[in-house]
Design a protein around this motif. Structure first.
Motif, PDB file in Angstrom:
ATOM      1  N   LEU A  31      -3.609  -0.485  -5.286  1.00  0.00           N
ATOM      2  CA  LEU A  31      -2.806  -1.249  -4.331  1.00  0.00           C
ATOM      3  C   LEU A  31      -1.340  -0.833  -4.361  1.00  0.00           C
ATOM      4  CD1 LEU A  31      -2.981  -3.621  -2.184  1.00  0.00           C
ATOM      5  CD2 LEU A  31      -1.879  -5.004  -3.927  1.00  0.00           C
ATOM      6  N   ALA A  88      -8.267  -6.263   4.867  1.00  0.00           N
ATOM      7  CA  ALA A  88      -7.704  -6.939   3.703  1.00  0.00           C
ATOM      8  C   ALA A  88      -8.374  -8.273   3.411  1.00  0.00           C
ATOM      9  CB  ALA A  88      -6.212  -7.188   3.934  1.00  0.00           C
ATOM     10  N   HIS A 115      -5.726  -4.651   9.208  1.00  0.00           N
ATOM     11  CA  HIS A 115      -6.274  -3.794   8.156  1.00  0.00           C
ATOM     12  C   HIS A 115      -7.287  -4.569   7.329  1.00  0.00           C
ATOM     13  CE1 HIS A 115      -3.752  -5.406   4.906  1.00  0.00           C
ATOM     14  NE2 HIS A 115      -4.131  -4.465   4.073  1.00  0.00           N
ATOM     15  N   HIS A 143       0.819  -1.216   0.000  1.00  0.00           N
ATOM     16  CA  HIS A 143       0.000   0.000   0.000  1.00  0.00           C
ATOM     17  C   HIS A 143       0.853   1.267   0.000  1.00  0.00           C
ATOM     18  CE1 HIS A 143      -3.796  -2.060   0.494  1.00  0.00           C
ATOM     19  NE2 HIS A 143      -3.315  -2.746   1.499  1.00  0.00           N
ATOM     20  N   HIS A 153      -7.455  -7.221  -2.346  1.00  0.00           N
ATOM     21  CA  HIS A 153      -6.721  -8.392  -1.857  1.00  0.00           C
ATOM     22  C   HIS A 153      -7.353  -9.665  -2.414  1.00  0.00           C
ATOM     23  CE1 HIS A 153      -6.636  -4.966   0.888  1.00  0.00           C
ATOM     24  NE2 HIS A 153      -5.372  -5.259   1.088  1.00  0.00           N
TER      25      HIS A 153
HETATM   26 ZN   LIG Z   1      -3.842  -4.392   2.104  1.00  0.00          ZN
END
Ligand SMILES: [Zn+2]
Length: 312
Positions: free
Chosen positions: A83, A205, A203, A58, A138
């Motif tokens: 990303l 994801a 996070h 990131h 992701h």
């Molecule tokens: Zn991530």
């Protein structure tokens, strides 16, 4: 004479069946995507990996050596501008660029005219299939979606290096079978987990993984900006989650920490509680890059959930 010709024909056929070492230069951005590329290219060559170690994709910054390999790349596999950042593909000027998750406008973060005549943009599957929500960046955390990724990457390799098409296709077929087995195995392991327990992630994801296997987190430390560059949770967020952990009615097994983030805030959160800190690594930081890396990483994810949900 006839015999000689026959031997020659047999020799030529045998020779053609062998894959030729390719001169194709393939770059993949992150380890899971690189792993898929490595599996597809087995027997003909090896892709190079751009983002290594515990670097958080990131907030990846291009190093001079990376710029060189991007400039020389024939094929670039990456997730997309949201990303790894927009600059990667601007540097990979002569590469066939395979963007797995285009940004919200459906663009890759630059004008197509920046490419030379060899440049192509091939998008993975549509990003609006969940009704216009932000696409999950992701996507590799769902093996079923990786099957689509394999198809898109295979197509790019076959078109760029048609001499080795049969090898790429055979590798692709084997990879799809392996992904299918992985998916079944993960489902069995996750189904065995104690139901009713939950967890907090570092996070945001894991939506692809959670959707696939029927899991749901109680929250994320980094909230509100899943694609963004928030590095530590806000005081407000910490207070909110701390209250959640202290509620006896919520059965939270653990707070997941990640190698790319400082665990200090997670430690603050669990201090004085029975809630465990468990590592959950969506990139396979400590796993050697290569064709097996993706599978090991996914098995480690399942193991992390088992550790989190285990009753002491
Ligand atoms: Zn991530």
């Amino acid at each position: 004479m006839k015999k000689t010709l026959l031997i020659l024909a047999v020799t030529l056929t045998a020779f053609a069946a062998y894959a030729q070492e390719t001169s194709l230069r393939v770059v993949a951005s992150i380890k899971p995507i690189h792993s898929v590329a490595a599996a597809l290219m087995e027997g003909v060559g090896a892709p190079s990996l751009l983002i290594t170690g515990a670097t958080n994709p990131h907030d990846y910054q291009i190093r001079p050596s990376d710029a060189e390999s991007l400039q020389n790349a024939d094929v670039l596999f990456w997730v997309g501008p949201d990303l790894e950042g927009k600059s990667i593909e601007a540097i990979a000027r002569s590469a066939r660029i395979v963007t797995l998750v285009p940004d919200e406008d459906g663009h890759d973060g630059h004008g197509h005219d920046e490419h030379d005549e060899h440049g192509h943009d091939e998008h993975g599957h549509g990003h609006d299939e969940h009704g216009g929500e932000n696409p999950d960046l992701h996507l590799w955390l769902d093996p079923h979606r990786v099957e689509e990724v394999v198809a898109v990457m295979l197509d790019a390799l076959v078109q760029t290096d048609p001499d080795n098409a049969s090898t790429y296709r055979a590798n692709g077929k084997a990879l799809l079978e392996r992904l299918h087995l992985l998916d079944e195995n993960l489902r069995e392991r996750i189904e065995r987990l104690e139901s009713g327990r939950s967890y907090v992630v570092f996070h945001d994801a894991y939506a692809s993984f959670e959707d696939r296997y029927g899991l749901r987190s109680a929250g994320a430390l980094l909230s509100g900006d899943p694609h963004g560059h928030e590095h530590s949770p806000s005081a407000h967020r910490l207070t909110e989650l701390r209250e959640l952990l202290l509620e006896t009615s919520t059965d939270i097994g653990c707070v997941f920490i990640e190698p790319a983030f400082d665990p200090a805030s997670a430690k603050v959160l669990t201090e004085g509680t029975d809630v465990k800190l468990v590592v959950l690594d969506p990139l396979g930081t400590d796993i050697p890059a290569g064709a097996d890396a993706y599978f090991l990483m996914m098995e480690n994810l399942a193991a992390s959930f088992e550790e989190c949900f285990a009753t002491p």
